[in-house]
Design an enzyme around this catalytic site. Structure first.
Site, PDB file in Angstrom:
ATOM      1  CD  GLU A   7      -0.175  -1.450   2.985  1.00  0.00           C
ATOM      2  OE1 GLU A   7       0.852  -2.015   2.542  1.00  0.00           O
ATOM      3  OE2 GLU A   7      -0.956  -1.996   3.765  1.00  0.00           O
ATOM      4  CG  ASP A  96      -4.498  -3.435   9.705  1.00  0.00           C
ATOM      5  OD1 ASP A  96      -4.521  -3.571   8.468  1.00  0.00           O
ATOM      6  OD2 ASP A  96      -4.201  -2.360  10.257  1.00  0.00           O
ATOM      7  CE1 TYR A 326       0.802  -2.248   9.828  1.00  0.00           C
ATOM      8  CE2 TYR A 326      -0.699  -3.434  11.271  1.00  0.00           C
ATOM      9  CZ  TYR A 326      -0.479  -2.519  10.261  1.00  0.00           C
ATOM     10  OH  TYR A 326      -1.542  -1.878   9.681  1.00  0.00           O
TER      11      TYR A 326
END
Length: 909
Positions: A7, A96, A326
């Site tokens: 992303e 997530d 993360y």
């Protein structure tokens, strides 16, 4: 070729370093599609549907309309182009719910014809990437549905309740499922403070000394009954909760006991208690605890620390891998590999006695999400000191925070020896009823083993006591006791109970997490949103509600209480978690929320039944000290005003900087009286015969010359926020109205130089360059040379430390004072050194390293910005082409109509 899609570009760059030429890594730049953000984004075929403004069809199982944003269209085209050369696509977005949803949207939009797999990892290291490549899976649709359910739920909530606020409070307001609850928490904390009753009480401190060792003993009991402390008073009344079990010491009684204690000697050591105490380390960071720690220790906002953590996760500067795992997680788990590496590092660095083996922590957060790891360094042997020159000061501070917490969490407990000594004084005398036994207590502690404290450079603080034993006399004549302990002074210490502390950004996040409201990915955004929309204002680190925030909360509590209720909002989160685990049907969940079910009416019916009952919100400030009538605050379209009930025609606008904690009934009445007085002019201008008024507006007091006629504004002069307009006399008003004053012309440029008074105070100006001056009176005495000097030096930097010259450019190199803390500059690039770092400690080498890191970051940012700008320009060109094509089509249609009119068909004839 295998195409990996992530992303973010930074994440793509880091992953590329681990892979060979058979892989191409690219990014989607976040979500490529979403619900329509405005009416113009709604597809034409849906525009006439009654539900179209929601972007969700409530009559078709809450089917969402997804649109590819204009910003993403170019990137989607680029992804489709790359896809043509791909043999396989690997979706590697974050692990997530948001990351899972991004992968699903990519699948839906790209419609690839080649095999597609989903890979995920919690750290960007070579081993983690290889492990992910060897463990591909499919997109987890349960996680996607949970994210989609949250998005639709929030859309239904916001787009249903926000119009209610527009009609009943003020336009452009918004309601949000989590944000409205957060605002309610801040408002109710302020209400607690306003309802709080202060209680005054005293205690007594005895300063004691044995040889060179000084220590303190505090009064704990009078006649065997404990003295009252702050927790013993009722916050609603200020009265003692249990008078039978606590002694309330007032100033007089406390002073009498202190005086009697000093004269009634010796005292007697009546009890000595020794016990061993253990201090345990905190678990490793989750998202919320990292935000709280960074806010408390580094003074960083949650948004700021998350941006820095994102950079550390994705890889930064010249590092070939991510530095931390993360950063959006509510898990306290550390991998077995991380546990083993951390234990080995502790043994080698601190010694075998500093570790008791791996510590495993259990997540206590309500509704903890997917099983990520806690936030930790990807390589625990990469110490903060070892990489200090490769990160900027803020990045290093956050990395050090994470590294310290991770290592400390695996270290042994700190061990302390604690000693409590009770000392009895039997006293009598003036102001003391009969004979009273007073008990003082002295506390001491010694750190026997620092354990985890050592990682923080803290060996623990010792509070030493002399060797006191039962029966020892205190304050007796020299030579009567060993050790000899003297009473230096006995002092009465007054106290006041304090209202509950306001929320800070950190404590509000902690409260939301405790109540099970919001999730790791939402905390920072929620806290930022309630401030950017001005429902909440930050003052000295504390969060205060704005008047609009109070009005919105009152309305929501009175008419839609369920939707800002903590328990209800937490149940919504739990429902989304059940969707993620496959235990809840997402359509049924949304339908019960919007249309209702066994639990009662849904949002749609609640709004329909309540809307006509809602009155314009009025906030009671208190009562008028003279009339006893309520003083009421009202929210207007642009400003906030106050009036006394029954005297609605007498109202005053509140200054924009008058916050809720400063508005009292007395202040409100003063503003109304000031407004009444300002209606009468203080005189007439001798030259123009216009009235002169001293008025107060939302931005402070000002002078006005003449009346306002329609849209034409009369001349106005700001008086400065601290000026009392009632004390402005006619001579001073005329003097101020003569401003701006022409001082002269700049001999170099020929430009006029003037002195004037503006919203931000007195100034001098040349060619729209303004420089402040100290006082209003200076405006009438400042010379041309003085004014030019101020203008020239306006942007002169304050040097905190001269470092000499830059070895490459020869430009001056120094540490300067900046708005956001000390910084160094190369002339083109600035680099902060951090607020906690002493400028005197910065060397030339430090400055060059900071500038290098800042330059690399600026270069990366410039590339990203350039890509985004290109995308916008392309989108703009396409829009322009469409408009041109539309015009041409319209022209053709018009021409066709003309032809038809000129030569009608047989039917028309």
């Amino acid at each position: 070729m295998k195409l990996i899609i992530v992303e973010s570009p930074a994440k793509a760059r880091t992953i590329t370093r681990f892979l060979d030429d058979s892989y191409t890594v690219t990014s989607s730049y976040g979500h490529i599609r979403d619900l329509p953000g405005s009416a113009k984004e709604i597809p034409a075929k849906y525009k006439k549907e009654p539900w179209s403004r929601f972007g969700v069809n409530m009559d078709d199982d809450y089917a969402p309309i997804y649109v590819v944003s204009s910003d993403s269209k170019k990137q989607v085209a680029e992804l489709k182009k790359l896809m043509k050369s791909a043999d396989e696509i690997l979706l590697a977005t974050d692990e997530d719910r948001e990351g899972e949803a991004i992968s699903w949207h990519l699948l839906e939009v790209l419609q690839p014809k080649v095999p597609v797999s989903r890979i995920s990892f919690h750290e960007i290291t070579k081993d983690a990437i290889n492990e992910a490549l060897n463990s591909p899976r499919e997109v987890d649709m349960q996680l996607v549905r949970a994210q989609e359910g949250r998005r639709i739920l929030d859309r239904l909530y916001g787009y249903s309740l926000s119009p209610v606020l527009w009609k009943k409070v003020r336009t452009k307001l918004s309601a949000g499922r989590v944000q409205s609850v957060a605002v309610r928490l801040v408002v109710e904390k302020e209400e607690e403070r306003q309802a709080f009753h202060v209680a005054k009480y005293c205690d007594i401190e005895a300063a004691l000394k044995s040889d060179d060792l000084e220590f303190t003993a505090r009064l704990t009991e009078v006649g065997g009954v404990k003295i009252a402390g702050s927790k013993d008073f009722d916050p609603d009344t200020g009265e003692l909760k249990n008078p039978a079990k606590r002694v309330h010491l007032g100033e007089e009684a406390s002073a009498n006991y202190a005086a009697a204690s000093q004269t009634n000697v010796p005292w007697l050591v009546s009890d000595v208690t020794n016990k061993e105490s253990t201090q345990r380390p905190s678990p490793p960071f989750t998202t919320s605890t990292l935000q709280q720690a960074a806010n408390g220790r580094l003074k960083m906002t949650p948004q700021r620390v998350m941006r820095i953590a994102q950079r550390l996760y994705e890889g930064i500067g010249d590092f070939r891998e991510g530095l931390i795992t993360y950063m959006r997680t509510d898990s306290l788990t550390l991998s077995e590999k991380a546990l083993a590496e951390t234990e080995a590092m502790i043994r080698e660095t601190y010694g075998a006695n500093y570790t008791d083996g791996p510590r495993r922590y259990k997540t206590k957060s309500k509704g903890a999400q997917e099983a990520h790891e806690a936030i930790r360094p990807t390589d625990v042997n990469r110490t903060p000191d070892a990489i200090a020159g490769r990160l900027d000061s803020e990045e290093l501070a956050v990395y050090r925070l994470i590294w310290n917490r991770t290592v400390a969490s695996q270290m042994a407990n700190a061990k302390l020896d604690k000693t409590a000594v009770d000392i009895t004084a039997t006293v009598s005398g003036a102001g003391v009823e009969g004979e009273q036994k007073l008990t003082y207590r002295a506390n001491g502690s010694i750190v026997r083993f620092p354990g985890f404290l050592k990682v923080y450079g803290d060996k623990g603080k010792d509070t030493l006591l002399p060797d006191l034993t039962e029966g020892l006399l205190i304050g007796g004549a020299a030579g009567t006791a060993t050790p000899q302990v003297d009473i230096e002074s006995v002092t009465s210490v007054p106290h006041e109970t304090q209202p509950p502390a306001r929320y800070t950004e950190a404590s509000l996040i902690k409260k939301l997490e405790e109540e099970g409201i919001g999730r790791p990915s939402t905390f920072a955004a929620v806290v930022g949103t309630i401030q950017s929309r001005e429902y909440v204002i930050k003052k000295g680190g504390a969060l205060l509600p704005s008047y609009v925030g109070i009005a919105v909360t009152h309305l929501m509590r009175e008419h839609f209480n369920k939707y800002v209720d903590l328990a209800f909002t937490a149940r919504m989160e739990e429902g989304l978690d059940r969707i993620a685990s496959g235990d809840q049907d997402w359509v049924a969940f949304l339908d019960e929320f919007y249309r209702g079910g066994d639990g009662g009416q849904g949002l749609e019916q609640d709004i329909a039944s309540e809307l006509d009952k809602i009155e314009f919100p009025r906030i009671k400030v208190g009562n008028d000290p003279k009339s006893g009538r309520p003083v009421v605050l009202r929210i207007g379209r642009a400003y906030v005003s106050v009036h006394v009930e029954g005297e609605e025609d007498r109202r005053a606008t509140l200054p924009v900087d008058l916050l809720v904690d400063e508005l009292t009934p007395e202040k409100a009445v003063d503003l109304i009286i000031q407004k009444d007085k300002s209606k009468e002019p203080i005189g007439k201008h001798p030259e123009t015969d216009q009235n002169i008024y001293a008025l107060t507006g939302p931005f402070g007091p000002y002078l006005q010359l003449g009346e306002q006629e329609g849209d034409k504004k009369p001349k106005r002069i700001s008086l400065g926020k601290k000026t009392d307009p009632t004390k402005i006399d006619m001579p001073y008003a005329l003097k101020l109205l003569s401003l701006p004053r022409l001082i002269g012309e700049d001999p170099e440029t020929g430009k006029s130089v003037s002195a004037g008074l503006g919203r931000f105070g007195p100034y001098v100006e040349r060619a729209r360059v303004f420089a402040s001056v100290e006082t209003v009176d200076t405006l009438f005495t400042i010379t041309l040379d003085e004014a030019l000097e101020r203008i020239r030096n306006k942007n002169k930097k304050t040097v905190l430390k001269d470092l000499g010259t830059h070895p490459d450019t020869g430009e001056p190199l120094a540490v300067y004072k900046g708005r956001y803390g000390p910084y160094v500059t190369s002339g083109k690039v600035n680099a902060t050194i951090g607020r906690d770092r002493d400028p005197e400690d910065v060397t030339v080498e430090d400055a060059l390293a900071l500038l290098k890191t800042a330059a690399e970051r600026a270069k990366t940012k410039k590339k990203t910005t350039k890509k985004k700008t290109t995308k916008k320009k392309t989108a703009k060109k396409k829009t322009a082409k469409k408009k041109t094509a539309k015009k041409k089509t319209t022209k053709k249609k018009v021409a066709k109509k003309k032809v038809t009119k000129a030569a009608p068909t047989g039917d028309d004839a």
